[in-house]
Design a protein around this motif. Structure first.
Motif, PDB file in Angstrom:
ATOM      1  N   ALA A   1      -5.373   0.810   3.798  1.00 51.75           N
ATOM      2  CA  ALA A   1      -3.672   0.348   3.871  1.00 51.75           C
ATOM      3  C   ALA A   1      -3.194  -0.907   4.682  1.00 51.75           C
ATOM      4  CB  ALA A   1      -2.814   1.366   4.091  1.00 51.75           C
TER       5      ALA A   1
ATOM      6  N   THR B   1      -3.973   4.287  -1.701  1.00 51.18           N
ATOM      7  CA  THR B   1      -4.693   4.828  -1.142  1.00 51.18           C
ATOM      8  C   THR B   1      -4.507   6.210  -0.180  1.00 51.18           C
ATOM      9  OG1 THR B   1      -6.530   4.114   0.409  1.00 51.18           O
ATOM     10  CG2 THR B   1      -4.521   3.240   0.714  1.00 51.18           C
TER      11      THR B   1
ATOM     12  N   LEU C   1      -1.434  -0.412  -4.363  1.00 52.19           N
ATOM     13  CA  LEU C   1      -2.288  -0.359  -3.725  1.00 52.19           C
ATOM     14  C   LEU C   1      -2.400   1.367  -3.115  1.00 52.19           C
ATOM     15  CD1 LEU C   1      -5.886  -0.456  -3.276  1.00 52.19           C
ATOM     16  CD2 LEU C   1      -5.256  -0.751  -0.930  1.00 52.19           C
TER      17      LEU C   1
ATOM     18  N   VAL D   1       3.631  -1.574   4.057  1.00 54.89           N
ATOM     19  CA  VAL D   1       3.409   0.263   4.000  1.00 54.89           C
ATOM     20  C   VAL D   1       3.571   1.320   3.346  1.00 54.89           C
ATOM     21  CG1 VAL D   1       1.459   2.048   4.403  1.00 54.89           C
ATOM     22  CG2 VAL D   1       0.878  -0.369   5.437  1.00 54.89           C
TER      23      VAL D   1
ATOM     24  N   SER E   1      -2.908  -4.844   2.595  1.00 56.89           N
ATOM     25  CA  SER E   1      -1.574  -5.237   2.737  1.00 56.89           C
ATOM     26  C   SER E   1      -0.736  -5.609   3.249  1.00 56.89           C
ATOM     27  CB  SER E   1      -0.932  -3.986   2.205  1.00 56.89           C
ATOM     28  OG  SER E   1      -1.174  -2.720   3.071  1.00 56.89           O
TER      29      SER E   1
ATOM     30  N   SER F   1       0.917  -1.209   0.139  1.00 62.35           N
ATOM     31  CA  SER F   1       0.197  -0.188  -0.094  1.00 62.35           C
ATOM     32  C   SER F   1       0.734   1.634   0.132  1.00 62.35           C
ATOM     33  CB  SER F   1      -0.832   0.211   1.477  1.00 62.35           C
ATOM     34  OG  SER F   1      -1.665  -0.559   0.809  1.00 62.35           O
TER      35      SER F   1
END
Ligand SMILES: Nc1ncnc2c1ncn2[C@@H]1O[C@H](COP(=O)(O)OP(=O)(O)OP(=O)(O)O)[C@@H](O)[C@H]1O
Ligand SMILES: [Mg+2]
Lengths: 246, 266
Positions: free
Chosen positions: A194, A188, A186, A201, A198, A38
């Motif tokens: 997150a 976000t 991803l 991060v 995931s 993320s």
């Protein structure tokens, strides 16, 4: 773990008549197979730019993006599902197969299998306008998966959904991606999202984007996003990321 | 299914149906009343039928022209010119729009020219057309094309440009080339623009062709109108206008049918 993608000293500057915008400076990181990354960071720091670079939609000003796999097909999902209103669900899902002569029996069978597996079988001849927001986003994901991308790039794909739908689509998408053994990045703005989705991060700095911190999320492998929210590790991670973003 | 409706819903359906009926009925009634009023005023010399004509005189005039075959001849001439102007300008205008869309440099260069051409009253070019192309059918069709083509180009170009960028990016990530992006996305996404262009052009091509016939012609409905005006045969003028109204309505109806047909197929 097998390395899939490497970004080396990526730099990207946007030029416009009035200004020069350094969106990304000296960004480097590695992504392993089946990672779920993320990316969070302040608004306008260059997250979308980063995804466009990985997707090959724009070229870096300098630096290198290396795929360690002969399949460099990426799957891109946007904030909006971008379904074609004039095509039914099946035609939307198989849209990507029509390019590059990918409409082989094998690929069609795979797309059909995805549709069946993820509960859209009864809707193949419906039109997008007849589906709910959550279902539409699921169709968009299956459309993306049907090209068998090595890596999925998700740019705030849930932010247009209402809260309840978002939670259930997060669950769906998470399990689909895990099940299909895909790698995903991803973007976000939602710290909670997150954390629950995931494995790592990446926290980006203000523009120009650099990786400020990487947080490895150490949840039990069997937990769904829904269960992660209730896990005791959730809040500390949340606080840590929140602190970093201040 | 039908019997499952609640009482209120049945009542509602009845009411809407009654309303639709009243609207249709009133439309026809208005038409009949206007005709009647016109006819009576002419009969009792409240207005001068020599100048205003009258429904019965128009019918008589049309009957005469049907008998000697001239109605069909003039109508066909105008219809033929209009269909030509309509199809050529729609096709050519769309092609130019596609070209401008795919070559941004040319588009930028031509932008101001398009704007000026669009606001220029095309009738001003009438004398030039006659000098360059000569009199007759060709000149009339060119007039019709001139009227429609610029607005076709501009409308379609704007339609193409307003297709969502994200959808284009999506197709690019799927590996689509420019041609595929056009036929898979741009073209179907601007379908409703295409229909409204067709609808506008149906009207505009009549305008162009009639204007062309005013300028130069030896036959056609526009010719009948000009000729009738010059020799003070207002029955003739009115008859030609009636036929024009009918034709324009039919052509509009055909485009609507096309729209419905294609919408259902999609
Ligand atoms: N095509 C472009 N031309 C010029 N500048 C651009 C372009 N695209 C983005 N930028 C600029 O680059 C910076 C990064 O943009 P980007 O869209 O990558 O940010 P982001 O992190 O995705 O933002 P958000 O969180 O709002 O989605 C911004 O300052 C933006 O204004
Ligand atoms: Mg963004």
């Amino acid at each position: 773990m097998e390395n899939l993608l490497t970004l080396k000293n990526i730099q990207l500057t946007y030029h416009s008549p009035k200004s020069e915008t350094k969106a990304i400076e000296n960004l480097s990181f590695d992504i392993n197979k089946e990672d779920f990354i993320s990316i969070v960071g302040p608004s306008g720091c260059g997250k979308t730019t980063l995804l466009s670079l990985i997707a090959g939609l724009i070229k870096p000003t300098s630096g290198e993006i290396v795929f360690h796999s002969n399949n460099s097909q990426v799957g891109y999902m946007f904030q909006r599902d971008n379904l074609f209103e004039w095509l039914n669900i099946w035609k939307n899902v198989s849209l990507g197969l029509t390019f590059h002569k990918r409409k082989t029996e094998e690929n069609i069978a795979y797309a059909k299998e995805l549709i069946e597996k993820y509960g859209l079988k009864d809707f193949v001849s419906h039109f997008p306008s007849e589906l709910s927001g959550g279902m539409r986003q699921r169709v968009a994901l299956i459309r993306t998966l049907s090209l068998r991308p090595e890596i999925l790039l998700l740019d705030e794909p849930f932010s247009a959904l209402d809260y309840q739908t978002r939670l259930s689509v997060q669950n769906d998408v998470f399990s689909i991606i895990k099940h299909e053994k895909k790698t995903a990045i991803l973007v976000t703005h939602d710290i909670g999202e997150a954390i629950v989705m995931s494995s790592k991060v990446f926290i980006l700095s203000k523009r120009p984007a650099m990786v400020k911190k990487i947080i490895n999320l150490d949840f039990d492998q069997s937990l769904t996003p829904f269960q992660r929210r209730k896990d005791e590790k959730y809040q500390p991670y949340f606080d840590e990321i929140w602190e970093e973003l201040q | 299914m039908k019997n499952n409706y609640s009482k209120e819903h049945k009542k509602y359906l009845l009411k809407t149906r009654a309303r639709v009926f009243t609207i249709h009925f009133s439309r026809i009634l208005l038409f009949v009343l206007l005709l009647l009023l016109w006819e009576l005023c002419a009969r009792f010399n409240i207005i001068d039928p020599f100048i205003t004509s009258s429904p019965s005189r128009i019918v008589k005039q049309l009957g005469m022209m049907i008998n000697d075959g001239s109605l069909w001849h003039h109508t066909w001439v105008t219809l033929y010119e209009t269909i030509l102007a309509f199809s050529i300008s729609t096709l050519l205008g769309t092609l130019i729009a596609i070209l401008l869309y795919s070559i941004p440099f040319v588009r930028k260069v031509l932008e101001p020219y398009l704007v000026i051409l669009n606001s220029l009253p095309k009738i001003a070019l009438g004398p030039l057309i006659i000098v360059w192309i000569g009199t007759g059918t060709k000149a009339i069709v060119v007039m019709g094309i001139l009227i429609c083509i610029v607005i076709t180009t501009i409308s379609m170009l704007n339609g193409y440009l307003s297709v969502e960028k994200e959808k284009i990016l999506l197709l690019k990530t799927m590996g689509a080339n420019k041609l595929q992006i056009f036929f898979r996305l741009i073209f179907p996404a601007t379908f409703s623009d295409m229909i409204s262009v067709l609808k506008i052009n149906v009207g505009m091509s009549w305008v162009g062709v009639i204007m062309g016939e005013y300028l130069t012609s030896r036959a056609g409905l526009g010719y009948l109108i000009v000729y009738g005006g010059q020799v003070f045969k207002l029955d003739l003028v009115m008859s030609a206008i009636v036929v024009l109204c009918l034709l324009a309505a039919v052509m509009y109806f055909l485009v609507s049918l096309l729209e419905m047909y294609v919408n259902r197929k999609r």
